[in-house]
Design a protein around this motif. Structure first.
Motif, PDB file in Angstrom:
ATOM      1  N   LEU A 152     -36.233  14.127 -26.947  1.00 51.92           N
ATOM      2  CA  LEU A 152     -37.222  14.176 -27.997  1.00 51.92           C
ATOM      3  C   LEU A 152     -37.403  15.702 -28.396  1.00 51.92           C
ATOM      4  CD1 LEU A 152     -39.964  12.828 -29.635  1.00 51.92           C
ATOM      5  CD2 LEU A 152     -41.086  13.851 -27.867  1.00 51.92           C
ATOM      6  N   LEU A 153     -36.984  15.793 -29.901  1.00 47.15           N
ATOM      7  CA  LEU A 153     -37.083  17.059 -30.468  1.00 47.15           C
ATOM      8  C   LEU A 153     -38.396  17.375 -31.175  1.00 47.15           C
ATOM      9  CD1 LEU A 153     -33.448  16.558 -32.179  1.00 47.15           C
ATOM     10  CD2 LEU A 153     -34.205  18.014 -30.239  1.00 47.15           C
ATOM     11  N   ILE A 154     -38.649  18.610 -31.096  1.00 46.38           N
ATOM     12  CA  ILE A 154     -39.825  19.206 -31.739  1.00 46.38           C
ATOM     13  C   ILE A 154     -39.419  20.452 -32.465  1.00 46.38           C
ATOM     14  CG2 ILE A 154     -42.339  20.310 -31.533  1.00 46.38           C
ATOM     15  CD1 ILE A 154     -42.134  17.352 -30.158  1.00 46.38           C
ATOM     16  N   GLU A 155     -39.798  20.202 -33.700  1.00 47.94           N
ATOM     17  CA  GLU A 155     -39.244  21.400 -34.792  1.00 47.94           C
ATOM     18  C   GLU A 155     -40.342  22.139 -35.666  1.00 47.94           C
ATOM     19  OE1 GLU A 155     -36.533  21.113 -38.854  1.00 47.94           O
ATOM     20  OE2 GLU A 155     -37.275  19.233 -38.248  1.00 47.94           O
ATOM     21  N   ALA A 156     -39.926  23.470 -35.617  1.00 48.84           N
ATOM     22  CA  ALA A 156     -40.966  24.206 -36.471  1.00 48.84           C
ATOM     23  C   ALA A 156     -40.408  24.258 -37.847  1.00 48.84           C
ATOM     24  CB  ALA A 156     -40.649  25.718 -35.794  1.00 48.84           C
ATOM     25  N   LEU A 157     -41.188  24.002 -38.945  1.00 50.62           N
ATOM     26  CA  LEU A 157     -40.887  23.999 -40.424  1.00 50.62           C
ATOM     27  C   LEU A 157     -41.296  25.682 -40.593  1.00 50.62           C
ATOM     28  CD1 LEU A 157     -41.863  20.846 -41.732  1.00 50.62           C
ATOM     29  CD2 LEU A 157     -39.696  21.542 -40.451  1.00 50.62           C
ATOM     30  N   ASN A 158     -41.251  25.860 -42.242  1.00 56.12           N
ATOM     31  CA  ASN A 158     -41.413  27.191 -42.632  1.00 56.12           C
ATOM     32  C   ASN A 158     -42.912  27.211 -43.337  1.00 56.12           C
ATOM     33  OD1 ASN A 158     -40.954  27.524 -45.694  1.00 56.12           O
ATOM     34  ND2 ASN A 158     -39.280  26.476 -44.861  1.00 56.12           N
ATOM     35  N   LYS A 159     -43.662  28.241 -43.193  1.00 54.39           N
ATOM     36  CA  LYS A 159     -44.909  28.297 -43.884  1.00 54.39           C
ATOM     37  C   LYS A 159     -44.822  28.322 -45.436  1.00 54.39           C
ATOM     38  CE  LYS A 159     -49.433  30.417 -43.330  1.00 54.39           C
ATOM     39  NZ  LYS A 159     -50.282  29.119 -42.829  1.00 54.39           N
ATOM     40  N   PRO A 160     -44.123  29.007 -46.141  1.00 49.82           N
ATOM     41  CA  PRO A 160     -43.977  29.010 -47.433  1.00 49.82           C
ATOM     42  C   PRO A 160     -43.779  27.580 -48.308  1.00 49.82           C
ATOM     43  CG  PRO A 160     -42.575  31.003 -46.529  1.00 49.82           C
ATOM     44  CD  PRO A 160     -43.090  30.154 -45.613  1.00 49.82           C
ATOM     45  N   GLU A 161     -43.049  26.886 -47.622  1.00 50.88           N
ATOM     46  CA  GLU A 161     -42.584  25.422 -47.995  1.00 50.88           C
ATOM     47  C   GLU A 161     -43.377  24.500 -47.555  1.00 50.88           C
ATOM     48  OE1 GLU A 161     -37.902  25.982 -49.085  1.00 50.88           O
ATOM     49  OE2 GLU A 161     -38.466  25.409 -47.225  1.00 50.88           O
ATOM     50  N   SER A 162     -44.236  24.817 -46.496  1.00 45.02           N
ATOM     51  CA  SER A 162     -44.971  23.617 -45.661  1.00 45.02           C
ATOM     52  C   SER A 162     -46.235  24.492 -45.169  1.00 45.02           C
ATOM     53  CB  SER A 162     -44.238  23.144 -44.462  1.00 45.02           C
ATOM     54  OG  SER A 162     -42.982  22.719 -44.794  1.00 45.02           O
ATOM     55  N   PRO A 163     -47.115  24.814 -45.973  1.00 40.55           N
ATOM     56  CA  PRO A 163     -48.346  25.523 -45.696  1.00 40.55           C
ATOM     57  C   PRO A 163     -49.323  25.055 -44.672  1.00 40.55           C
ATOM     58  CG  PRO A 163     -48.420  25.039 -48.006  1.00 40.55           C
ATOM     59  CD  PRO A 163     -47.064  24.818 -47.647  1.00 40.55           C
ATOM     60  N   LEU A 164     -49.236  23.811 -44.842  1.00 38.17           N
ATOM     61  CA  LEU A 164     -50.175  22.961 -44.113  1.00 38.17           C
ATOM     62  C   LEU A 164     -49.733  22.341 -42.799  1.00 38.17           C
ATOM     63  CD1 LEU A 164     -52.076  20.799 -47.012  1.00 38.17           C
ATOM     64  CD2 LEU A 164     -52.789  23.101 -45.805  1.00 38.17           C
ATOM     65  N   TYR A 165     -48.409  22.663 -42.481  1.00 32.70           N
ATOM     66  CA  TYR A 165     -47.761  22.308 -41.450  1.00 32.70           C
ATOM     67  C   TYR A 165     -48.078  23.175 -40.333  1.00 32.70           C
ATOM     68  CZ  TYR A 165     -44.061  20.382 -38.360  1.00 32.70           C
ATOM     69  OH  TYR A 165     -43.155  19.775 -37.192  1.00 32.70           O
ATOM     70  N   PRO A 166     -48.612  22.753 -39.020  1.00 33.52           N
ATOM     71  CA  PRO A 166     -48.947  23.706 -37.941  1.00 33.52           C
ATOM     72  C   PRO A 166     -47.971  24.446 -37.163  1.00 33.52           C
ATOM     73  CG  PRO A 166     -49.378  21.458 -37.331  1.00 33.52           C
ATOM     74  CD  PRO A 166     -48.843  21.254 -38.812  1.00 33.52           C
ATOM     75  N   LEU A 167     -47.025  23.702 -37.096  1.00 35.62           N
ATOM     76  CA  LEU A 167     -45.809  24.553 -36.509  1.00 35.62           C
ATOM     77  C   LEU A 167     -45.080  25.297 -37.208  1.00 35.62           C
ATOM     78  CD1 LEU A 167     -45.045  21.503 -33.899  1.00 35.62           C
ATOM     79  CD2 LEU A 167     -46.925  23.103 -33.789  1.00 35.62           C
TER      80      LEU A 167
END
Length: 279
Positions: A152-167
């Motif tokens: 099972l993979l857990i991914e970090a996204l980026n804040k500039p493009e995904s400001p509401l994503y917590p990781l």
């Protein structure tokens, strides 16, 4: 070392999208690749008709490529959605309805990596409530992955493009990896190291690799700025991938970049033909 020492697959949800879904596996094969990955391709349906699943399976098999990675249902990607599993109500219910469907589809093609994206933060819902729901659903996903012998993979996204994503950092994603492994007792959660997203967050990529290569289950790349092919931006991707190999990472590297203005077949000039087939 160099690109020829890596195992690349092509993400068919961002490359070859100028073609219908069922034509993309053959297009990847024609470009010299032997492995592909996918976001969940049925945006509005966590459990599509059997005929749709069978058609995609047949397209992948007939193309002679391997499916090496698959996202669980995550809403509209690309777009405003960034996941579903931590969003109370309909979205998390869709995620749950998708868990066994996605796992069974992955198993039918020998796919051993399933990516579960967190959902955006929701106004009026306490973050702790979303995190508790996320953990509950991630444990269910970890069990489904374990059932088919997958990670099972857990991914970090980026804040500039995904400001509401917590990781939006490697430590944040790794914290969830550790929490899920502790809660499930299975130990099959791993970090998805997307070098583009981490660079957009301003992280020290060599340091991230040094710290987390041993806990990484999959790597994805795109250049920055622009999220284009290697060489279109400023990231030293070959050096970073060499570092990953030296750190012991021997898994897949997913090509998850935008092809630019031309057809996807023209977006692989940076990669020698002989380096495109898995070895």
């Amino acid at each position: 070392m160099g690109f020829a020492d890596q195992r690349f697959n092509v993400n068919l949800s961002i490359l070859f999208t100028e073609l219908p879904l069922l034509e993309r596996p053959a297009a990847a094969a024609a470009a010299g690749f032997t492995a592909v990955e996918l976001w969940w391709p049925w945006v509005g349906s966590p459990a599509p008709e059997r005929s749709e699943l069978d058609a995609l399976r047949k397209a992948i098999e007939n193309a002679g490529v391997r499916l090496t990675g698959l996202n669980f249902y995550a809403g509209q990607l690309p777009g405003p959605d960034r996941g579903a599993l931590s969003i109370p109500g309909e979205e998390s219910e869709r995620f749950r309805a998708n868990i066994d469907v996605a796992a069974d589809f992955a198993e039918s093609l020998g796919c051993k990596a399933l990516n579960a994206l967190y959902g955006n933060r929701v106004e009026g819902v306490a973050p702790a409530e979303q995190d508790a729901l996320a953990l509950e659903n991630l444990v269910l996903a970890a069990r489904a992955a374990s059932r088919i012998g997958a990670i099972l993979l857990i991914e970090a996204l980026n804040k500039p493009e995904s400001p509401l994503y917590p990781l939006v950092s490697a430590p944040a994603a790794m914290g969830i990896v550790d929490t899920v492994n502790q809660a499930s007792g299975l130990g099959n959660a791993r970090f998805l190291m997307d070098l583009y997203h981490l660079s957009m967050n301003g992280e020290d990529l060599p340091s991230v690799i040094e710290q987390y290569a041993s806990q990484t289950g999959h790597v994805q790349i795109a250049d920055n700025p622009g999220r284009g092919a290697p060489g279109t931006g400023a990231l030293p991707l070959q050096n970073l991938l060499d570092q990953l190999r030296k750190a012991g990472y021997e898994g897949w590297v997913g090509l998850e970049y935008k092809p630019g203005d031309g057809p996807s077949t023209e977006a692989f000039g940076w990669l020698p033909q002989e380096a495109r087939a898995a070895h």
